[in-house]
Structures are given as structure tokens and as C-alpha cells.
Design a protein around this motif. Structure first.
Motif, PDB file in Angstrom:
ATOM      1  N   ARG A  18      20.945-101.268  48.248  1.00 23.29           N
ATOM      2  CA  ARG A  18      21.132 -99.866  48.610  1.00 23.29           C
ATOM      3  C   ARG A  18      22.371 -99.775  49.496  1.00 23.29           C
ATOM      4  NH1 ARG A  18      15.157-100.451  49.289  1.00 23.29           N
ATOM      5  NH2 ARG A  18      15.596-101.060  51.427  1.00 23.29           N
ATOM      6  N   ARG A  19      22.905 -98.585  49.605  1.00 25.89           N
ATOM      7  CA  ARG A  19      24.125 -98.383  50.393  1.00 25.89           C
ATOM      8  C   ARG A  19      23.964 -98.923  51.813  1.00 25.89           C
ATOM      9  NH1 ARG A  19      28.465 -95.215  52.121  1.00 25.89           N
ATOM     10  NH2 ARG A  19      29.894 -94.946  50.380  1.00 25.89           N
ATOM     11  N   GLU A  20      22.777 -98.773  52.390  1.00 28.16           N
ATOM     12  CA  GLU A  20      22.571 -99.246  53.764  1.00 28.16           C
ATOM     13  C   GLU A  20      22.540-100.772  53.864  1.00 28.16           C
ATOM     14  OE1 GLU A  20      18.420 -97.788  52.342  1.00 28.16           O
ATOM     15  OE2 GLU A  20      20.476 -97.054  52.197  1.00 28.16           O
ATOM     16  N   VAL A  22      24.943-102.618  52.593  1.00 26.61           N
ATOM     17  CA  VAL A  22      26.329-103.088  52.505  1.00 26.61           C
ATOM     18  C   VAL A  22      26.729-103.941  53.709  1.00 26.61           C
ATOM     19  CG1 VAL A  22      28.754-102.343  52.444  1.00 26.61           C
ATOM     20  CG2 VAL A  22      27.090-101.333  50.863  1.00 26.61           C
ATOM     21  N   SER A  48      32.030-100.166  51.023  1.00 28.06           N
ATOM     22  CA  SER A  48      31.200 -99.014  50.660  1.00 28.06           C
ATOM     23  C   SER A  48      31.735 -98.338  49.408  1.00 28.06           C
ATOM     24  CB  SER A  48      31.142 -98.018  51.817  1.00 28.06           C
ATOM     25  OG  SER A  48      30.481 -98.597  52.926  1.00 28.06           O
ATOM     26  N   PHE A  51      30.817-100.535  46.549  1.00 27.19           N
ATOM     27  CA  PHE A  51      29.397-100.379  46.258  1.00 27.19           C
ATOM     28  C   PHE A  51      29.162 -99.132  45.408  1.00 27.19           C
ATOM     29  CE2 PHE A  51      25.308 -98.454  47.041  1.00 27.19           C
ATOM     30  CZ  PHE A  51      24.449 -99.492  46.695  1.00 27.19           C
ATOM     31  N   ASP A  52      29.816 -98.035  45.758  1.00 23.08           N
ATOM     32  CA  ASP A  52      29.648 -96.793  44.996  1.00 23.08           C
ATOM     33  C   ASP A  52      30.081 -96.978  43.541  1.00 23.08           C
ATOM     34  OD1 ASP A  52      28.678 -95.558  47.277  1.00 23.08           O
ATOM     35  OD2 ASP A  52      30.585 -94.552  47.748  1.00 23.08           O
ATOM     36  N   GLU A  55      27.391 -99.186  41.809  1.00 27.56           N
ATOM     37  CA  GLU A  55      26.157 -98.432  41.595  1.00 27.56           C
ATOM     38  C   GLU A  55      26.305 -97.395  40.482  1.00 27.56           C
ATOM     39  OE1 GLU A  55      22.772 -96.868  44.516  1.00 27.56           O
ATOM     40  OE2 GLU A  55      24.672 -95.800  44.768  1.00 27.56           O
TER      41      GLU A  55
END
Length: 159
Positions: A18-20, A22, A48, A51-52, A55
Motif C-alpha cells: 500500500r502507499r503507506e 513505501v 511514491s 509506486f503510483d 499500482e
């Protein structure tokens, strides 16, 4: 609660990152001699953004191994379509890392075996990875899991 010296009492859960997650993933990437020279824990913005992108693309998945609410391992899996090998898709495993206190207890093997199985579920007929030539322990680890050192890799830095 787990004891890193004897291994976890319950196996870590492998789940999509999940983003958190990272910051924890970047810390794992930076937690070795090579990573310390490549990663920047002081600026998480590029991570980040990456990551986006990961995802948003179903061909890629970043996973973490979580134990007692703490990220203790990670890897990225990408499935790439190709024309060679009769139009075969290949899976690429990247960024396999296990927290220092959890190494040597089977977590890396569990992560890689998960990635191999997921590669098959995603239709890949070949799984490949690279490991820096200086990582002799990693090479032995991957060979023990059935990987063969079959190619010479080349890189060109565009940064």
C-alpha cells in the motif's frame, strides 16, 4: 510476537503493498551496501510516484511480507509480453529484500516462491531476475531455488 533469532512463530503475510508501505520498502532497498549508494531515504517523492505507476498497471505488483504489523520483506513482480519463445510472456522479479533481522529463516524463499506461483497464474512461461555480480550469497540463494545463471546482463544508466 516473533523472535528474529529463531524465526517467526507465524509466517509473515504476503500482500500487495500500500502507499503507506513505501517508506518501509525504501528502507529495505537501502539496507545493504549497494542499496545505501543508490537509494535516498531523505526524499520519498520519486518512490511514491513510482509506486503510483506500479499500482496503476496490472502487469506489475509490489508486495510486502508483513509480520506483526511490520514490513519485513518485499519484491516487485512484472509480467512482460513478448514475441520470442512463441509469443511467451516472461515474469521479472525485482528488488527482493528481507529485513536484516529476518534473514536466514526462509522468508526470502517464501517471497520468491510466491512470485514464481503468481507468475504462472498470470500466464508467464518463464521467470527471470537479475542480481548484482557482487551479491554472491544471493546468487547461491537463487540457484538453490532452481534459477540458472544463463545470460550476461548489460545496463546503461540514463540518469
Amino acid at each position: 510476537m516473533s523472535d528474529p533469532a529463531s524465526g517467526p512463530a507465524t509466517p509473515p503475510a504476503i500482500r500487495p503493498a500500500r502507499r503507506e508501505d513505501v517508506p518501509a520498502v525504501v528502507a529495505l532497498l537501502a539496507d545493504d551496501p549497494l542499496g545505501r549508494t543508490r537509494e535516498d531515504l531523505g526524499n520519498l517523492d520519486p518512490y511514491s510516484q513510482a509506486f503510483d505507476r506500479i499500482e496503476a498497471d496490472p502487469a506489475h505488483v509490489l508486495v510486502v511480507a508483513e509480520l506483526d504489523g511490520v514490513v519485513v520483506g518485499t519484491l516487485q513482480l512484472s509480467v512482460v509480453p513478448g514475441l520470442s519463445r512463441r509469443g511467451a510472456s516472461r515474469a521479472v522479479i525485482e528488488g527482493v529484500r528481507v529485513a536484516a533481522g529476518h534473514r536466514g529463516h526462509g522468508l526470502g524463499e517464501r517471497l520468491v516462491r510466491w512470485a514464481i506461483e503468481e507468475s504462472g497464474r498470470r500466464g508467464a512461461s518463464l521467470v527471470q531476475l537479475t542480481s548484482d555480480a557482487s551479491r554472491t550469497d544471493a546468487r547461491r540463494f537463487y540457484e538453490r531455488l532452481g534459477f540458472t545463471a544463463s545470460h550476461v546482463g548489460f545496463k546503461l544508466d540514463l540518469s
